[in-house]
Design an enzyme around this catalytic site. Structure first.
Site, PDB file in Angstrom:
ATOM      1  N   HIS A   1       0.830  -1.225   0.000  1.00  0.00           N
ATOM      2  CA  HIS A   1       0.000   0.000   0.000  1.00  0.00           C
ATOM      3  C   HIS A   1       0.860   1.268   0.000  1.00  0.00           C
ATOM      4  O   HIS A   1       0.510   2.271   0.627  1.00  0.00           O
ATOM      5  CB  HIS A   1      -0.969   0.018   1.197  1.00  0.00           C
ATOM      6  CG  HIS A   1      -1.968  -1.089   1.172  1.00  0.00           C
ATOM      7  ND1 HIS A   1      -3.174  -0.978   0.519  1.00  0.00           N
ATOM      8  CD2 HIS A   1      -1.943  -2.332   1.686  1.00  0.00           C
ATOM      9  CE1 HIS A   1      -3.840  -2.118   0.657  1.00  0.00           C
ATOM     10  NE2 HIS A   1      -3.118  -2.964   1.347  1.00  0.00           N
TER      11      HIS A   1
ATOM     12  N   ASN B   1     -10.250  -3.146   1.966  1.00  0.00           N
ATOM     13  CA  ASN B   1      -9.906  -3.063   0.549  1.00  0.00           C
ATOM     14  C   ASN B   1     -11.171  -2.811  -0.268  1.00  0.00           C
ATOM     15  O   ASN B   1     -12.272  -2.770   0.281  1.00  0.00           O
ATOM     16  CB  ASN B   1      -9.272  -4.381   0.087  1.00  0.00           C
ATOM     17  CG  ASN B   1      -7.806  -4.507   0.502  1.00  0.00           C
ATOM     18  OD1 ASN B   1      -7.105  -3.506   0.629  1.00  0.00           O
ATOM     19  ND2 ASN B   1      -7.369  -5.715   0.707  1.00  0.00           N
TER      20      ASN B   1
ATOM     21  N   TYR C   1       0.178  -4.558  11.900  1.00  0.00           N
ATOM     22  CA  TYR C   1       0.043  -3.144  11.506  1.00  0.00           C
ATOM     23  C   TYR C   1       0.700  -2.189  12.492  1.00  0.00           C
ATOM     24  O   TYR C   1       1.512  -1.350  12.084  1.00  0.00           O
ATOM     25  CB  TYR C   1      -1.428  -2.815  11.241  1.00  0.00           C
ATOM     26  CG  TYR C   1      -1.874  -3.281   9.866  1.00  0.00           C
ATOM     27  CD1 TYR C   1      -1.817  -4.637   9.518  1.00  0.00           C
ATOM     28  CD2 TYR C   1      -2.326  -2.394   8.904  1.00  0.00           C
ATOM     29  CE1 TYR C   1      -2.197  -5.080   8.267  1.00  0.00           C
ATOM     30  CE2 TYR C   1      -2.709  -2.836   7.638  1.00  0.00           C
ATOM     31  CZ  TYR C   1      -2.641  -4.172   7.328  1.00  0.00           C
ATOM     32  OH  TYR C   1      -3.001  -4.613   6.082  1.00  0.00           O
TER      33      TYR C   1
END
Ligand code: NDP
Length: 489
Positions: A55, A128, A338
């Site tokens: 990303h 997404n 993350y």
């Protein structure tokens, strides 16, 4: 324009010269004492922060979520406490596999990450534009992503790596068919749906849990590019999707999405044909109808890209009271991965960066670390329990216990339905797509599989065709025809 702001060094000293370096005599070498020159060059050398591994290329905007429907019977989350409530949001859109300068119209899933600044903390829905994903176990993530990046020797993108991996990992098939349909090349970020993809939980004020999936339905109309159109745009306007978003918002044409949810009770989950926490599968709309929740509108492009977009840090771990996690394995892995990535890219105090900072109060005993810029807890205690501050861990925020269906770690014992990689992709191809979409899907797959090269070509192609065949015979035979090979089963 009259200029009345004094040029200064980063330490605030007004400085007299911004272009000519200080030299020993008019033609002499530069003097060490020109610290402003050093500061300029040294800072310039440090302008880049680590690129996101996935990303990397993205754009973002602020906006609002307005609640239009009462869903308090499912969740006690303060953000949904009444119809009409508005919550500020930040959304980052992205492509996944390409580097920071890559083209926006590459065939790729698109990231659709939403940060809701609620009064009880930030809630990040990091999804997404597709309702499913290529893998269902986080242990596979680095391997899968390597195949989408560059060949370690040639540094080229490699269709051989991609199809080798997908053909050896049939749970990817659902996402692969979506990716190679024209939904894999959306016409900008405004005209695509977003999905939370994972199964999450909602907990109401009676402490009852339901499972939930989140959908953002574009109100601009779902529009896609054909493979050929996307290819042209890659050269003509590599920043196509970013430009489309920024220019629309600049002229007041604010994009909107309808936020909807699907709800599954714990009893329904126990009876569900598949594992309800399997991110490679969807819940059919007819069995689990979409329920309206609100409208997401984007209406403000950040004044500074690096400050807000590049430094934005979304994490599925950022849930709020009333919206929780689920046993979805990929989600569980992302809870760890993350924040870890953000600590690497932005540092341990990444949540103090304005775009990531919650709007409510933050009370804990974490201290110090690089770039602590929020006062670092001032003179209050840095340990717990203590006799001095009034910070308490309120048990009322605890989620109800989650029932486990087995008390041994049975990771490897998938039941037959968990291994059904074919029903849903087949339904998509046969029942949902139009003839036009089917035709484009086949030709997009043929174009990509034509790039498979080397001694393993035949083996990889046949293995992938066998997966297509199990999903839909026509899909397999059309792809084989396009590749000009005989399908061997
Ligand atoms: P429905 O007919 O109720 O819904 C079909 C869904 O497919 C719609 O959400 C539509 O999005 C979406 N869609 C259409 N074309 C594509 C495409 N090329 N790639 C991805 N999504 C597409 O069907 P079901 O709920 O019974 O599901 C049937 C199949 O549809 C599933 O197996 C799955 O592959 C796909 N799907 C299902 C979703 C779900 O949550 N149930 C979500 C997305 C896809 P839109 O409404 O915006 O046109």
């Amino acid at each position: 324009m009259s200029k009345n702001k004094k040029l200064t060094t980063a330490s605030g000293r007004p400085y007299f010269e911004n272009e000519d370096s200080m030299t020993a005599g008019q033609r002499g070498p530069i003097l060490l004492q020109d610290f402003y020159l050093h500061e300029k060059l040294a800072h310039f050398n440090r302008e880049r922060i680590p690129e996101r591994v996935v990303h990397a290329k993205g754009t973002g905007a602020f906006g609002t979520l307005k609640v239009t429907t009462d869903i308090t019977k499912y969740t006690k989350a303060k953000v949904f406490y009444k119809v009409g409530n508005e919550c500020r949001v930040f959304v980052r859109f992205s492509t996944v596999g390409g580097e920071k300068g890559s083209a926006d119209t590459e065939r790729d899933p698109r990231g659709f990450a939403v940060k809701f600044y609620t009064e009880e903390g930030n809630w990040d829905l990091v999804g997404n534009n597709t309702p499913v994903f290529f893998i269902k176990d986080p242990k596979k993530f680095p391997d899968f992503v390597h195949t989408q990046k560059r060949d370690p020797k040639t540094n080229l993108k490699s269709p051989t790596m991609m199809w080798d991996y997908w053909s050896l990992n049939p749970e990817s098939l659902h996402q692969v068919i979506i990716l190679f349909s024209d939904r894999g090349t959306p016409d900008g970020y405004r005209k695509m749906n977003g999905y939370g993809s994972h199964t999450f939980s909602m907990i109401n004020d009676k402490n009852e849990r339901v499972w939930v999936k989140f959908h953002f339905k574009t109100q601009q109309g779902n529009k896609t590019l054909t493979g050929a159109e996307a290819d042209v745009l890659k050269g003509k306007d590599p920043d196509y999707s970013q430009r489309d978003l920024v220019e629309a918002i600049a002229k007041g044409d604010f994009p909107k999405w309808a936020l909807k949810i699907q709800i599954m009770t714990e009893e329904q989950a126990a009876q569900f044909k598949w594992n309800p926490f399997d991110v490679t599968k969807v819940w059919s709309h007819s069995d689990f109808p979409l329920i309206d929740v609100g409208i997401l509108e984007l209406n403000e492009i950040p004044a500074n890209y690096h400050a807000d977009v590049e430094q934005s840090a979304f994490a599925p771990a950022h849930t709020i009271d009333g919206i929780g996690l689920s046993p979805d394995k990929l989600l569980q892995g992302r809870i760890l991965a993350y924040p870890d990535a953000h600590r690497y890219r932005l540092g341990a105090n990444y949540e103090q960066i304005p775009v990531n900072r919650p709007i409510g109060s933050v009370n804990h005993h974490q201290r110090d670390g690089m770039m602590s810029v929020d006062g670092n807890g001032s003179d209050s205690p840095n340990y717990f329990p203590n006799s001095f501050d009034n910070i308490e861990a309120y048990k009322s925020y605890k989620d109800p216990a989650m029932k486990m269906d087995s008390d041994i770690a049975d990771t490897y014992d998938r039941n037959e339905n968990d291994n059904d990689f074919y029903t849903q992709p087949g339904d998509l191809f046969r029942k949902v797509m139009t003839d036009f979409e089917r035709k484009n899907t086949v030709s997009n797959i043929v174009g990509a599989m034509s790039g498979i090269a080397g001694p393993k070509r035949e083996e990889i192609v046949q293995r992938q065709l066998s997966h297509f065949y199990k999903a839909d015979k026509e899909l397999a035979s059309e792809v084989a025809k396009g590749l000009n090979i005989i399908l061997k089963l």
